[in-house]
Design an enzyme around this catalytic site. Structure first.
Site, short mmCIF file in Angstrom:
data_model
loop_
_atom_site.label_atom_id
_atom_site.label_comp_id
_atom_site.label_asym_id
_atom_site.label_seq_id
_atom_site.Cartn_x
_atom_site.Cartn_y
_atom_site.Cartn_z
N GLY A 199 0.78 -1.24 0.00
CA GLY A 199 0.00 0.00 0.00
C GLY A 199 0.81 1.28 0.00
O GLY A 199 0.31 2.32 0.44
N ASN B 187 1.59 3.04 -2.62
CA ASN B 187 0.92 3.97 -3.53
C ASN B 187 -0.34 4.55 -2.90
O ASN B 187 -0.68 5.71 -3.12
CB ASN B 187 0.61 3.29 -4.86
N ASP C 140 -2.96 -4.17 -18.92
CA ASP C 140 -1.89 -3.19 -19.17
C ASP C 140 -1.92 -2.55 -20.56
O ASP C 140 -0.90 -2.10 -21.06
CB ASP C 140 -0.50 -3.85 -18.97
N ASN D 32 -4.60 2.40 -13.50
CA ASN D 32 -3.68 1.44 -12.87
C ASN D 32 -2.28 2.03 -12.94
O ASN D 32 -1.95 2.75 -13.89
CB ASN D 32 -3.73 0.12 -13.65
N HIS E 109 1.63 0.93 -13.29
CA HIS E 109 2.45 -0.22 -13.68
C HIS E 109 3.92 0.17 -13.57
O HIS E 109 4.30 1.26 -14.00
CB HIS E 109 2.11 -0.64 -15.11
N GLU F 66 6.55 6.13 -9.14
CA GLU F 66 5.12 5.77 -9.07
C GLU F 66 4.39 6.67 -8.08
O GLU F 66 3.26 7.11 -8.31
CB GLU F 66 4.94 4.32 -8.61
C1 GRF Z 1 3.71 -1.18 -7.45
O1 GRF Z 1 4.99 -1.39 -7.93
C2 GRF Z 1 2.72 -1.10 -8.61
O2 GRF Z 1 3.26 -0.56 -9.76
C3 GRF Z 1 2.40 -2.54 -8.86
O3 GRF Z 1 2.39 -3.13 -7.57
C4 GRF Z 1 3.20 -2.38 -6.67
C5 GRF Z 1 2.34 -2.00 -5.51
O4 GRF Z 1 3.07 -1.44 -4.47
N1 GRF Z 1 1.20 -2.65 -9.65
P1 GRF Z 1 2.31 -0.80 -3.23
O5 GRF Z 1 1.38 -1.87 -2.65
O6 GRF Z 1 1.57 0.40 -3.69
O7 GRF Z 1 3.39 -0.46 -2.25
#
Ligand code: GRF
Length: 203
Positions: free
Chosen positions: A12, A14, A147, A104, A106, A176
């Protein structure tokens, strides 16, 4: 102003980046729901500790997934979905209902290094094995294919000769964390238009 549901499966980070962007006023949105595919995702514990409504799909039978997700989305007034490390396929019915309103993140520069089975360390292993000198992060709109939806934002990072999948993943992850809230803010401001299968920002 968006009412965002963040779909997660793990750590989590992000989700936390979205939350921080909201807190500092860089993203005009509210996180109204954190939905996880697993009960034990650290993201769920983090969200509940902050009073953010959470829900887990673990143990929900296959034919109950769509009505369960739609009920949560409706109850929370979700108008936008951010997939942030969500590891399950999104049912087509939900893709249809949230068309153009689901993104999403990626951890590579799509359309390279994406598609079914390309997640986590595997992405960075493939990038290193290909010998490319840049990688990065992509935020794209979710459609029926893994994707492949229209790309909203991308940002590069260098790939160093000494990189391991873990060191590259860490470099991409910091990007990200910038990119996903920035992309969400473009939607919040109504600056994204999709024409001919491509994103046009009216910025
Ligand atoms: C990230 O690298 C995202 O790009 C991928 O899964 C990972 C999730 O990381 N889809 P987090 O759970 O947000 O730390």
């Amino acid at each position: 102003m968006l009412n965002i549901a963040v779909f997660v499966s793990g750590r989590g980070s992000n989700l936390r980046a979205i939350h921080e962007a909201v807190e500092r006023g860089a993203l005009e949105a509210k996180i109204v729901l954190v939905l996880s595919s697993r009960d034990d995702a650290p993201a769920i514990a983090w969200a509940s500790a902050r009073g953010i409504p959470t829900s887990s799909l673990q143990g929900v039978s296959d034919n109950a997934v769509i009505p369960t997700v739609l009920r949560h989305l409706e109850e929370t007034g979700t108008d936008f979905i951010a997939l942030a490390g969500y590891m399950k396929r999104i049912p087509e019915e939900i893709v249809r209902r949230y068309r153009g309103r689901m993104v999403n993140v990626h951890p590579a520069l799509l359309p390279s290094f994406g598609g079914k089975g390309m997640y986590g360390e595997r992405v960075h292993e493939a990038v290193i094995a290909a010998g490319v000198r840049v990688s990065g992060a992509t935020v794209h709109i979710v459609d029926e294919e893994y994707d492949r939806g229209p790309i909203v934002l991308q940002r590069c990072v260098p790939v160093d000769y000494a990189d391991t999948p873990a060191s590259l993943a860490a470099r991409v992850l910091t990007v990200e964390h910038e990119l996903l809230p920035e992309a969400l803010q473009l939607f919040s401001r109504g600056m994204i238009e999709i024409r001919d299968g491509r994103v046009h920002s009216t910025k």
